[in-house]
Motif scaffolding. Structure first.
Motif, mmCIF file in Angstrom:
data_model
loop_
_atom_site.group_PDB
_atom_site.id
_atom_site.type_symbol
_atom_site.label_atom_id
_atom_site.label_comp_id
_atom_site.label_asym_id
_atom_site.label_seq_id
_atom_site.Cartn_x
_atom_site.Cartn_y
_atom_site.Cartn_z
ATOM 1 N N LEU A 312 104.406 101.340 31.164
ATOM 2 C CA LEU A 312 104.463 100.734 32.498
ATOM 3 C C LEU A 312 104.583 101.812 33.567
ATOM 4 O O LEU A 312 105.298 102.795 33.400
ATOM 5 C CB LEU A 312 105.670 99.795 32.603
ATOM 6 N N SER A 313 103.886 101.602 34.663
ATOM 7 C CA SER A 313 104.075 102.465 35.832
ATOM 8 C C SER A 313 105.284 101.955 36.608
ATOM 9 O O SER A 313 105.804 100.862 36.339
ATOM 10 C CB SER A 313 102.832 102.423 36.720
ATOM 11 N N ALA A 314 105.718 102.733 37.587
ATOM 12 C CA ALA A 314 106.855 102.306 38.409
ATOM 13 C C ALA A 314 106.534 101.004 39.142
ATOM 14 O O ALA A 314 107.375 100.103 39.229
ATOM 15 C CB ALA A 314 107.208 103.409 39.411
ATOM 16 N N VAL A 315 105.295 100.874 39.636
ATOM 17 C CA VAL A 315 104.893 99.669 40.358
ATOM 18 C C VAL A 315 104.902 98.454 39.427
ATOM 19 O O VAL A 315 105.412 97.383 39.781
ATOM 20 C CB VAL A 315 103.502 99.859 40.997
ATOM 21 N N SER A 316 104.342 98.629 38.221
ATOM 22 C CA SER A 316 104.317 97.525 37.252
ATOM 23 C C SER A 316 105.729 97.121 36.858
ATOM 24 O O SER A 316 106.029 95.929 36.710
ATOM 25 C CB SER A 316 103.524 97.931 36.013
ATOM 26 N N PHE A 317 106.595 98.119 36.680
ATOM 27 C CA PHE A 317 107.979 97.825 36.313
ATOM 28 C C PHE A 317 108.683 97.041 37.412
ATOM 29 O O PHE A 317 109.373 96.050 37.138
ATOM 30 C CB PHE A 317 108.725 99.130 36.030
ATOM 31 N N LEU A 318 108.518 97.458 38.659
ATOM 32 C CA LEU A 318 109.150 96.752 39.771
ATOM 33 C C LEU A 318 108.625 95.323 39.883
ATOM 34 O O LEU A 318 109.388 94.388 40.159
ATOM 35 C CB LEU A 318 108.921 97.502 41.078
ATOM 36 N N ALA A 408 108.200 89.330 52.621
ATOM 37 C CA ALA A 408 109.047 90.471 52.994
ATOM 38 C C ALA A 408 109.477 91.250 51.755
ATOM 39 O O ALA A 408 109.509 92.491 51.763
ATOM 40 C CB ALA A 408 110.264 89.984 53.780
ATOM 41 N N LEU A 409 109.800 90.534 50.671
ATOM 42 C CA LEU A 409 110.194 91.186 49.418
ATOM 43 C C LEU A 409 109.073 92.073 48.889
ATOM 44 O O LEU A 409 109.331 93.184 48.401
ATOM 45 C CB LEU A 409 110.574 90.130 48.372
ATOM 46 N N ALA A 410 107.824 91.602 48.982
ATOM 47 C CA ALA A 410 106.687 92.393 48.506
ATOM 48 C C ALA A 410 106.585 93.708 49.277
ATOM 49 O O ALA A 410 106.363 94.777 48.689
ATOM 50 C CB ALA A 410 105.396 91.584 48.648
ATOM 51 N N ILE A 411 106.785 93.648 50.589
ATOM 52 C CA ILE A 411 106.733 94.875 51.411
ATOM 53 C C ILE A 411 107.876 95.812 51.027
ATOM 54 O O ILE A 411 107.692 97.029 50.859
ATOM 55 C CB ILE A 411 106.804 94.511 52.904
ATOM 56 N N ILE A 412 109.083 95.250 50.865
ATOM 57 C CA ILE A 412 110.260 96.058 50.515
ATOM 58 C C ILE A 412 110.073 96.726 49.154
ATOM 59 O O ILE A 412 110.459 97.881 48.940
ATOM 60 C CB ILE A 412 111.524 95.173 50.516
ATOM 61 N N THR A 413 109.439 96.009 48.216
ATOM 62 C CA THR A 413 109.269 96.522 46.855
ATOM 63 C C THR A 413 108.235 97.633 46.784
ATOM 64 O O THR A 413 108.463 98.682 46.173
ATOM 65 C CB THR A 413 108.853 95.374 45.908
ATOM 66 N N PHE A 414 107.094 97.421 47.419
ATOM 67 C CA PHE A 414 105.965 98.320 47.221
ATOM 68 C C PHE A 414 105.775 99.343 48.340
ATOM 69 O O PHE A 414 104.872 100.182 48.273
ATOM 70 C CB PHE A 414 104.691 97.497 47.032
ATOM 71 N N VAL A 415 106.632 99.288 49.356
ATOM 72 C CA VAL A 415 106.643 100.324 50.397
ATOM 73 C C VAL A 415 108.071 100.881 50.464
ATOM 74 O O VAL A 415 108.879 100.466 51.303
ATOM 75 C CB VAL A 415 106.200 99.760 51.765
ATOM 76 N N PRO A 416 108.428 101.789 49.558
ATOM 77 C CA PRO A 416 109.813 102.283 49.476
ATOM 78 C C PRO A 416 110.360 102.847 50.780
ATOM 79 O O PRO A 416 111.568 102.801 51.013
ATOM 80 C CB PRO A 416 109.742 103.372 48.394
#
Length: 430
Positions: A312-318, A408-416
């Protein structure tokens, strides 16, 4: 059957029978020690050492007490009048007031439940007066805005995440500030659209000449987050000491400055705070004992090895963590997830190089959204009781707000950088 399987079955069975989850985890862990042939006193040792050795846990009852003192006095009313003077003049104004008061109240309590049950009771009453808003809509936006509370510092869930991850509480608090404001902005934008769609009224504008007077009356309450956060980031106090200052400040301005809280009310607030703190303490104690079982069974390492096979990549894991936490949030209480499930993910997150401050904020946002996710959604039951509205109607009205929070959660997750920009600006090297 392995001792760990017996332990899990015991916890689930006891919880289904109605035993509080904290007690169920303690009892299940004792069953594990018994079946595994280990010394039963280990359970007591883990519980006592964990609670005694964590100075940061003292912040939780202190934040709860400061919120209770605000709710029994006029602090909440003064804040509502201030928020109404600022944003009440726009269409759907009381909905905006609801969100803004949650943002301000977030800097004082750190608890979504305290927000919804305390100030939420007042704002729901204002919104439903003379039929201006439906009870279900007032309850829905109150629940959704209360979610923002534990994201903006201070935050009780972030204190608990720091406990299980060794992340810096100060930087976790900073990391939640921008995401919390992003979530509030999303809720206010949706409220504006819903107000136009449903024809919600425009409140009578507060005259500009009255704004300084209203601000002056609310000024002592508005200073609480400044004192609290200024003490932490100015290096004057630790987060726990800042929580004590917040509780003392709320006590002084309620009893001495405003003189609108009797000693009997203050005593009742202390008792209520003690009951809430004890409830959270039992959950923490149960998690400490159960986490010992999880550790000696090597569950985190086994899970990390299992996930590593999938590369898993970091993005996939998150993304996976988000899905799991959102599903669990439909069924379980957030603190239980934070103390029992999240520690299993932390080693894998560290292996993938995910920053712990970023990961902590993502986790807490997920858990807070779980508070308004059907069917469990604890906040839905809280506001339903306050608003006296049918649960199905509240769920129908909360779904658009839930969608806005998920965006908002998607932005928070994938834009550190949304999380890490402010901590880095103030010295964080993560």
């Amino acid at each position: 059957m392995s001792p760990f399987s017996v332990c899990l079955m015991a916890i689930v069975a006891l919880a289904i029978l109605g035993l509080p989850v904290g007690y169920a985890m303690i009892a299940g862990s004792i069953v594990y020690l018994l079946v595994a042939g280990q010394d039963l006193s280990i359970a007591a040792e883990q519980l006592l050492q964990g609670l005694r050795g964590s100075f940061v846990l003292l912040a939780i009852p202190l934040f709860i007490m400061s919120a209770e003192l605000m709710n029994v006095g006029s602090l909440s009313n003064r804040l509502l009048h201030f928020c109404n003077a600022i944003v009440g003049r726009f269409r759907g104004g009381l909905g905006h007031v609801n969100v803004v008061q949650s943002v301000i109240f977030a800097g004082m309590s750190g608890s979504a439940i305290a927000d919804a049950a305390g100030v939420g009771r007042l704002i729901i009453s204002l919104m439903t007066r003379e039929g201006r808003y439906t009870r279900s809509y007032a309850a829905a936006i109150t629940a959704a805005s209360a979610v923002v509370g534990p994201i903006i510092p201070p935050s009780i869930p972030m204190v608990l995440f720091a406990l299980v991850s060794d992340a810096s509480i100060g930087y976790l608090f900073l990391g939640g500030a921008v995401p919390g404001l992003l979530m509030a902005a999303a809720l206010m934008a949706l409220n504006s659209a819903m107000a136009r769609l449903r024809g919600f009224p425009v409140e009578e504008a507060v005259p500009l000449r009255a704004v300084p007077r209203i601000t002056f009356r609310a000024f002592p309450a508005l200073m609480m987050p400044v004192i609290l956060l200024g003490g932490i980031y100015g290096g004057i106090t630790t987060p726990t000491e800042a929580a004590a200052v917040a509780a003392a400040y709320a006590f002084l301005i309620s009893l001495v400055l405003y003189r609108d809280v009797t000693f009997a009310q203050a005593y009742e607030a202390v008792l209520t705070s003690a009951r809430s703190s004890a409830s959270i303490g039992i959950l923490i104690g149960g998690a400490l004992v159960f986490n010992y079982v999880v550790t000696i069974e090597n569950i985190p390492a086994d899970l990390s090895a299992f996930l590593a096979d999938y590369e898993l990549s970091a993005v996939s894991f998150l993304l996976m963590v988000n899905v799991i936490l959102l599903i669990l949030g439909c069924l379980l209480e957030g603190i239980t997830i934070l103390l029992v499930i999240v520690p299993i993910f932390i080693p894998m997150a560290q292996v993938l190089g995910i920053d712990m401050v970023h990961f902590g904020v993502v986790v807490v946002v997920n858990l807070m959204i779980g508070l308004i996710t059907p069917p469990y959604g604890l906040l839905l039951f809280v506001v339903g009781s306050v608003a006296e509205a049918p649960l199905l109607a509240i769920i129908r009205d909360v779904l658009p707000f839930l969608a806005a929070l998920l965006c908002a959660l998607a932005i928070i997750t994938f834009v550190p950088d949304v999380v890490l920009w402010l901590p880095r600006l103030l010295g964080y090297n993560g």
